[in-house]
Design an enzyme around this catalytic site. Structure first.
Site, short mmCIF file in Angstrom:
data_model
loop_
_atom_site.label_atom_id
_atom_site.label_comp_id
_atom_site.label_asym_id
_atom_site.label_seq_id
_atom_site.Cartn_x
_atom_site.Cartn_y
_atom_site.Cartn_z
N ASP A 104 0.86 -1.18 0.00
CA ASP A 104 0.00 0.00 0.00
C ASP A 104 0.91 1.24 0.00
OD1 ASP A 104 -2.24 1.66 0.39
OD2 ASP A 104 -2.37 1.25 2.53
N LYS A 132 -0.89 -0.96 -4.69
CA LYS A 132 -1.69 0.26 -4.87
C LYS A 132 -0.75 1.40 -5.28
CE LYS A 132 -5.06 -0.78 -1.19
NZ LYS A 132 -5.54 -0.31 0.13
P1 IMP Z 1 1.91 -0.59 3.74
O1 IMP Z 1 1.10 0.67 3.78
O2 IMP Z 1 2.42 -0.86 2.35
O3 IMP Z 1 2.99 -0.60 4.77
O4 IMP Z 1 0.91 -1.77 4.09
C1 IMP Z 1 0.79 -2.21 5.39
C2 IMP Z 1 -0.20 -3.29 5.56
O5 IMP Z 1 -1.47 -2.70 5.52
C3 IMP Z 1 -0.28 -4.42 4.53
O6 IMP Z 1 0.65 -5.44 4.72
C4 IMP Z 1 -1.69 -4.91 4.81
O7 IMP Z 1 -1.67 -5.81 5.91
C5 IMP Z 1 -2.42 -3.66 5.20
N1 IMP Z 1 -3.26 -3.14 4.10
C6 IMP Z 1 -2.99 -2.14 3.25
N2 IMP Z 1 -4.00 -1.95 2.40
C7 IMP Z 1 -4.93 -2.88 2.74
C8 IMP Z 1 -6.22 -3.21 2.20
O8 IMP Z 1 -6.75 -2.63 1.23
N3 IMP Z 1 -6.87 -4.23 2.82
C9 IMP Z 1 -6.35 -4.91 3.88
N4 IMP Z 1 -5.16 -4.65 4.39
C10 IMP Z 1 -4.46 -3.63 3.84
#
Ligand code: IMP
Ligand code: MG
Length: 177
Positions: A104, A132
């Site tokens: 994300d 994303k």
């Molecule tokens: P980051 O923002 O890339 O560090 O993502 C962190 C974590 O947020 C991911 O490993 C997921 O566990 C969770 N995450 C981010 N986006 C989503 C989503 O759309 N659905 C469910 N979990 C999410």
């Protein structure tokens, strides 16, 4: 449509399409990592389902290990990431494929890559089922991406909304009202 806690979700990416894409990713990785005996490091909890299906599509010798980071609550990423738990394999000189369910903001992946890099691996690449691009603020775009998706909250196939929804075979998106 399904309801988890207080929110309604609608189908987004169906199981067949997910498995098809994972098959292609497994074939690509099997070609690119032939003779490298890669070590997959999958980030729990979300990646448990994609890890199982991707491993079944690997046709070369490879290993897998699971780690855990705590980073996320509710429907928007907090950017808060704690330490890496559970890595008990020596990764010195190994070719690492970091496996995520979703990238994300990229905060989690950046942190894990940094923590792994100090242990002297031969290489570290990142592989994620979902990406994303519009939310991403990380250092490097994932090397292997299953699906690039809009900035929507998704659940299913390992992904949760406050721990519910991980068991679903398909991926669902938050229904807009
Ligand atoms: P980051 O923002 O890339 O560090 O993502 C962190 C974590 O947020 C991911 O490993 C997921 O566990 C969770 N995450 C981010 N986006 C989503 C989503 O759309 N659905 C469910 N979990 C999410
Ligand atoms: Mg996760």
């Amino acid at each position: 449509m399904i309801t988890l806690h207080d929110k309604v979700f609608e189908p987004f990416i169906l199981e067949d399409e997910i498995l098809d894409r994972i098959g292609t990713m497994g074939a690509t990785l099997s070609t690119e990592y032939a003779d490298k005996k890669p070590l997959f490091i999958a980030v729990l909890n979300g990646s448990f389902m994609v890890s199982a299906d991707l491993m079944k599509c690997m046709s070369i010798p490879c290993e897998i290990s699971f780690v855990k980071v705590s980073s996320y609550h509710g429907t928007s990423s907090t950017g808060r990431v704690d330490e890496l738990i559970g890595l008990n394999t020596d990764i010195k000189g190994r070719h690492i494929i970091l496996l995520e369910d979703i990238v994300d903001t990229g905060v989690t992946v950046d942190k894990v890559v940094k923590l792994l890099s100090v242990a002297g691996p031969a290489s570290v690449k990142t592989c994620t089922l979902l990406f994303k691009p519009d939310a991403f603020k990380g250092k490097k775009t994932p090397d292997y991406i299953g699906f690039s998706v809009p900035e929507l909250f998704v659940v299913g196939y390992g992904l949760d909304y406050d721990e519910l929804g991980r068991n679903l075979r398909d991926i669902y998106k938050l229904k807009e009202d």
